[in-house]
Design a protein around this motif. Structure first.
Motif, PDB file in Angstrom:
ATOM      1  N   ASP A   1       0.842  -1.207   0.000  1.00 35.91           N
ATOM      2  CA  ASP A   1       0.000   0.000   0.000  1.00 35.91           C
ATOM      3  C   ASP A   1       0.872   1.252   0.000  1.00 35.91           C
ATOM      4  OD1 ASP A   1      -2.247  -1.533  -0.020  1.00 35.91           O
ATOM      5  OD2 ASP A   1      -2.802  -1.190   2.078  1.00 35.91           O
ATOM      6  N   TYR A   2       1.951   1.202   0.757  1.00 38.82           N
ATOM      7  CA  TYR A   2       2.859   2.353   0.812  1.00 38.82           C
ATOM      8  C   TYR A   2       3.556   2.552  -0.545  1.00 38.82           C
ATOM      9  CZ  TYR A   2       6.744   5.346   2.186  1.00 38.82           C
ATOM     10  OH  TYR A   2       7.633   6.379   2.258  1.00 38.82           O
ATOM     11  N   LEU A   3       4.034   1.449  -1.118  1.00 44.36           N
ATOM     12  CA  LEU A   3       4.753   1.550  -2.407  1.00 44.36           C
ATOM     13  C   LEU A   3       3.843   2.001  -3.545  1.00 44.36           C
ATOM     14  CD1 LEU A   3       7.158  -1.508  -2.205  1.00 44.36           C
ATOM     15  CD2 LEU A   3       7.796   0.918  -2.192  1.00 44.36           C
ATOM     16  N   ALA A   4       2.523   1.808  -3.370  1.00 44.27           N
ATOM     17  CA  ALA A   4       1.582   2.217  -4.423  1.00 44.27           C
ATOM     18  C   ALA A   4       1.693   3.723  -4.718  1.00 44.27           C
ATOM     19  CB  ALA A   4       0.168   1.845  -4.024  1.00 44.27           C
ATOM     20  N   TYR A   5       2.131   4.520  -3.725  1.00 43.35           N
ATOM     21  CA  TYR A   5       2.304   5.966  -3.970  1.00 43.35           C
ATOM     22  C   TYR A   5       3.406   6.241  -4.991  1.00 43.35           C
ATOM     23  CZ  TYR A   5      -0.773   6.590  -0.018  1.00 43.35           C
ATOM     24  OH  TYR A   5      -1.871   6.544   0.809  1.00 43.35           O
ATOM     25  N   PHE A   6       4.279   5.246  -5.200  1.00 45.71           N
ATOM     26  CA  PHE A   6       5.415   5.432  -6.115  1.00 45.71           C
ATOM     27  C   PHE A   6       5.218   4.666  -7.427  1.00 45.71           C
ATOM     28  CE2 PHE A   6       6.531   5.845  -1.684  1.00 45.71           C
ATOM     29  CZ  PHE A   6       7.049   7.132  -1.660  1.00 45.71           C
ATOM     30  N   ASN A   7       4.108   3.926  -7.540  1.00 50.90           N
ATOM     31  CA  ASN A   7       3.824   3.185  -8.782  1.00 50.90           C
ATOM     32  C   ASN A   7       3.805   4.066 -10.024  1.00 50.90           C
ATOM     33  OD1 ASN A   7       3.721   0.661  -7.701  1.00 50.90           O
ATOM     34  ND2 ASN A   7       1.487   0.595  -7.488  1.00 50.90           N
ATOM     35  N   PRO A   8       3.260   5.308  -9.929  1.00 53.20           N
ATOM     36  CA  PRO A   8       3.221   6.142 -11.136  1.00 53.20           C
ATOM     37  C   PRO A   8       4.610   6.412 -11.733  1.00 53.20           C
ATOM     38  CG  PRO A   8       1.822   7.096  -9.417  1.00 53.20           C
ATOM     39  CD  PRO A   8       2.553   5.942  -8.795  1.00 53.20           C
ATOM     40  N   LEU A   9       5.666   6.168 -10.955  1.00 56.30           N
ATOM     41  CA  LEU A   9       7.021   6.437 -11.459  1.00 56.30           C
ATOM     42  C   LEU A   9       7.604   5.241 -12.212  1.00 56.30           C
ATOM     43  CD1 LEU A   9       8.481   8.040  -8.203  1.00 56.30           C
ATOM     44  CD2 LEU A   9       7.461   9.221 -10.150  1.00 56.30           C
ATOM     45  N   LEU A  10       6.894   4.099 -12.174  1.00 59.80           N
ATOM     46  CA  LEU A  10       7.441   2.871 -12.790  1.00 59.80           C
ATOM     47  C   LEU A  10       7.010   2.741 -14.251  1.00 59.80           C
ATOM     48  CD1 LEU A  10       6.758   0.184 -10.008  1.00 59.80           C
ATOM     49  CD2 LEU A  10       8.958   1.224 -10.619  1.00 59.80           C
ATOM     50  N   PRO A  11       7.826   2.068 -15.093  1.00 66.01           N
ATOM     51  CA  PRO A  11       7.382   1.779 -16.460  1.00 66.01           C
ATOM     52  C   PRO A  11       6.136   0.884 -16.435  1.00 66.01           C
ATOM     53  CG  PRO A  11       9.695   1.174 -16.134  1.00 66.01           C
ATOM     54  CD  PRO A  11       9.146   1.516 -14.782  1.00 66.01           C
ATOM     55  N   GLU A  12       5.390   0.891 -17.521  1.00 65.40           N
ATOM     56  CA  GLU A  12       4.164   0.076 -17.582  1.00 65.40           C
ATOM     57  C   GLU A  12       4.470  -1.406 -17.386  1.00 65.40           C
ATOM     58  OE1 GLU A  12       1.147   0.340 -20.717  1.00 65.40           O
ATOM     59  OE2 GLU A  12       1.640   2.509 -20.695  1.00 65.40           O
ATOM     60  N   ASN A  13       3.531  -2.116 -16.793  1.00 66.16           N
ATOM     61  CA  ASN A  13       3.635  -3.570 -16.570  1.00 66.16           C
ATOM     62  C   ASN A  13       4.827  -3.981 -15.700  1.00 66.16           C
ATOM     63  OD1 ASN A  13       1.359  -3.968 -18.193  1.00 66.16           O
ATOM     64  ND2 ASN A  13       2.673  -3.847 -20.026  1.00 66.16           N
ATOM     65  N   THR A  14       5.275  -3.083 -14.853  1.00 63.04           N
ATOM     66  CA  THR A  14       6.324  -3.458 -13.891  1.00 63.04           C
ATOM     67  C   THR A  14       5.827  -3.138 -12.491  1.00 63.04           C
ATOM     68  OG1 THR A  14       7.448  -1.312 -13.876  1.00 63.04           O
ATOM     69  CG2 THR A  14       8.187  -2.913 -15.534  1.00 63.04           C
ATOM     70  N   THR A  15       6.523  -3.697 -11.514  1.00 64.12           N
ATOM     71  CA  THR A  15       6.184  -3.431 -10.106  1.00 64.12           C
ATOM     72  C   THR A  15       7.458  -3.556  -9.265  1.00 64.12           C
ATOM     73  OG1 THR A  15       4.671  -4.000  -8.315  1.00 64.12           O
ATOM     74  CG2 THR A  15       5.498  -5.840  -9.626  1.00 64.12           C
ATOM     75  N   PHE A  16       7.290  -3.465  -7.931  1.00 61.29           N
ATOM     76  CA  PHE A  16       8.455  -3.528  -7.041  1.00 61.29           C
ATOM     77  C   PHE A  16       8.652  -4.934  -6.484  1.00 61.29           C
ATOM     78  CE2 PHE A  16       7.027   0.932  -6.478  1.00 61.29           C
ATOM     79  CZ  PHE A  16       8.208   1.598  -6.769  1.00 61.29           C
ATOM     80  N   GLU A  17       9.912  -5.291  -6.323  1.00 62.35           N
ATOM     81  CA  GLU A  17      10.261  -6.476  -5.527  1.00 62.35           C
ATOM     82  C   GLU A  17      11.044  -5.969  -4.325  1.00 62.35           C
ATOM     83  OE1 GLU A  17      11.993 -10.601  -6.888  1.00 62.35           O
ATOM     84  OE2 GLU A  17      13.614  -9.155  -6.522  1.00 62.35           O
ATOM     85  N   VAL A  18      10.599  -6.364  -3.135  1.00 60.28           N
ATOM     86  CA  VAL A  18      11.226  -5.862  -1.907  1.00 60.28           C
ATOM     87  C   VAL A  18      11.837  -7.031  -1.148  1.00 60.28           C
ATOM     88  CG1 VAL A  18      10.816  -4.610   0.257  1.00 60.28           C
ATOM     89  CG2 VAL A  18       9.380  -4.136  -1.726  1.00 60.28           C
ATOM     90  N   ASN A  19      13.099  -6.889  -0.787  1.00 59.53           N
ATOM     91  CA  ASN A  19      13.741  -7.868   0.102  1.00 59.53           C
ATOM     92  C   ASN A  19      14.209  -7.115   1.327  1.00 59.53           C
ATOM     93  OD1 ASN A  19      13.907 -10.598  -1.151  1.00 59.53           O
ATOM     94  ND2 ASN A  19      14.599  -9.293  -2.854  1.00 59.53           N
ATOM     95  N   THR A  20      13.615  -7.436   2.456  1.00 58.45           N
ATOM     96  CA  THR A  20      13.958  -6.664   3.650  1.00 58.45           C
ATOM     97  C   THR A  20      14.394  -7.589   4.781  1.00 58.45           C
ATOM     98  OG1 THR A  20      13.209  -4.760   4.919  1.00 58.45           O
ATOM     99  CG2 THR A  20      11.603  -6.481   4.629  1.00 58.45           C
ATOM    100  N   GLU A  21      15.405  -7.140   5.496  1.00 59.82           N
ATOM    101  CA  GLU A  21      15.928  -7.949   6.603  1.00 59.82           C
ATOM    102  C   GLU A  21      15.990  -7.108   7.851  1.00 59.82           C
ATOM    103  OE1 GLU A  21      19.654 -10.351   6.283  1.00 59.82           O
ATOM    104  OE2 GLU A  21      19.267  -9.945   4.161  1.00 59.82           O
ATOM    105  N   ASN A  22      15.344  -7.587   8.908  1.00 60.72           N
ATOM    106  CA  ASN A  22      15.358  -6.882  10.189  1.00 60.72           C
ATOM    107  C   ASN A  22      16.320  -7.568  11.143  1.00 60.72           C
ATOM    108  OD1 ASN A  22      13.451  -4.897   9.748  1.00 60.72           O
ATOM    109  ND2 ASN A  22      11.731  -6.160  10.421  1.00 60.72           N
ATOM    110  N   SER A  23      17.172  -6.786  11.813  1.00 59.52           N
ATOM    111  CA  SER A  23      18.009  -7.414  12.845  1.00 59.52           C
ATOM    112  C   SER A  23      17.351  -7.291  14.215  1.00 59.52           C
ATOM    113  CB  SER A  23      19.412  -6.816  12.843  1.00 59.52           C
ATOM    114  OG  SER A  23      19.343  -5.445  13.108  1.00 59.52           O
TER     115      SER A  23
END
Ligand code: PMV
Length: 337
Positions: free
Chosen positions: A99-121
């Motif tokens: 939902d948060y990343l959706a605010y940045f979707n307009p900046l992406l090329p068509e038919n692409t999206t984000f892949e997130v890899n996150t690690e918490n210590s």
């Protein structure tokens, strides 16, 4: 779902960003520390923009935090992994990040999206500030991916939208998050306090690291709506921020510790006077508090603070480490500077 006022807010912040073309396969990285508030944020004046009722002041804990990699992939649903595990799209963590990343979707090329890899210590959602480092690291990864080259205070605005306390995790050492006055939220960001305090220590007392029952957003809303005592909170919080600023400048540890402990207990008092009540404390939390008060009586200067969870964070000076370690052998000691 994106909220129109939050989308306008993001667009305003990004109006000063550099603009670079972006392609499938591009990626960015971000790393941010957790932070512990010494004067807490509790209560929102605007839920969709995540604007606080009061200012807050924190200390970051280097070595504990979040490392995030963000990539552009050809797919129609974002892919979110936490600690090397791919999450289902309807997992609450994945949903919140998407939902948060959706605010940045307009900046992406068509038919692409984000892949997130996150690690918490640190454990996720246990009142150990993983959302603070999480959204700060995500915003740093976005800044790296899109090459925005935004200054930290602007990145702090964007991180705030993900999680209020994340606004303060863009910085090492002490940081102050100004509540701001504007309705558009553009003056509600954190900035660093430059003072270093090399012999200050933070001790982590892990009472229970499972996920908390009441999340901070729901907890704050319930407190604001039902707690009569909450009326007194904003003025105390603002006063405590000012007192802490003076304590830091003068390196007055007693003033710092007393103010932080009193602030935390006052916040928890408003939680308990909420209906239905919010009590994050467990029997072992209270036992640890009593040990802290006992140590102080015996001349060992140590104070505690607590967030939306049962764990304690102790504040003390280096010279007191051995005495405190004897009372809390399991304590993890962090050097913030
Ligand atoms: O940023 P949030 O929504 O996780 O709220 C943080 C609330 C406290 O940790 C209790 C206080 C604070 O200022 O960090």
């Amino acid at each position: 779902m994106t909220n129109p006022s939050a989308q306008t807010f993001v667009n305003c912040v990004l109006s000063s960003a550099q603009k670079q073309p972006i392609r499938t396969g591009d990626s960015g990285k971000g790393h941010a520390p957790v932070n512990i508030a010494l004067a807490k944020y509790w209560g929102k004046r605007d839920v969709s923009l995540n604007l606080p009722i009061n200012s807050s002041l924190s200390i970051s804990l280097p070595g504990l935090g979040t490392e995030t990699t963000l990539s552009v992939i050809a797919a129609n649903q974002p892919s979110i992994s936490l600690n090397h595990q791919k999450l289902d799209n309807d997992h609450p963590f994945a949903k919140r990040v998407s939902d948060y990343l959706a605010y940045f979707n307009p900046l992406l090329p068509e038919n692409t999206t984000f892949e997130v890899n996150t690690e918490n210590s640190v454990p996720t959602g246990a009142g150990l500030a993983s959302s603070a480092s999480g959204y700060a690291a995500l915003v740093l990864a976005l800044n790296d991916l899109f090459q925005w080259q935004l200054p930290p205070t602007q990145l702090s605005l964007l991180a705030r939208l993900g999680s209020g306390s994340a606004s303060r995790s863009l910085f090492n050492g002490f940081a102050i998050w100004h509540k701001g006055e504007r309705e558009d939220g553009l003056d509600s960001f954190a900035e660093p306090i430059e003072t270093l305090w090399p012999d200050l220590r933070v001790g982590l007392i892990k009472v229970d690291i499972s996920e908390k029952a009441v999340g901070s957003t729901a907890g704050m809303q319930r407190t604001v709506e039902t707690c009569e005592l909450y009326q007194a909170w904003p003025a105390q919080a603002e006063k405590d921020v000012k007192t802490l600023q003076s304590a830091i400048e003068a390196k007055d540890f007693t003033l710092l510790g007393e103010t932080a402990e009193h602030n935390a207990l006052s916040m928890h008092a408003t939680m308990m006077a909420t209906w239905p009540p919010i009590v994050y404390w467990q029997p072992n939390s209270v036992e640890a508090m009593q040990t802290v008060w006992q140590l102080r009586k015996q001349g060992t200067e140590v104070y505690f603070t607590m967030d939306a969870g049962p764990n304690l964070k102790l504040l003390f000076l280096e010279t007191q480490t051995p005495a405190i370690k004897r009372a809390f052998p399991e304590m993890e000691v962090i050097k913030p500077f």
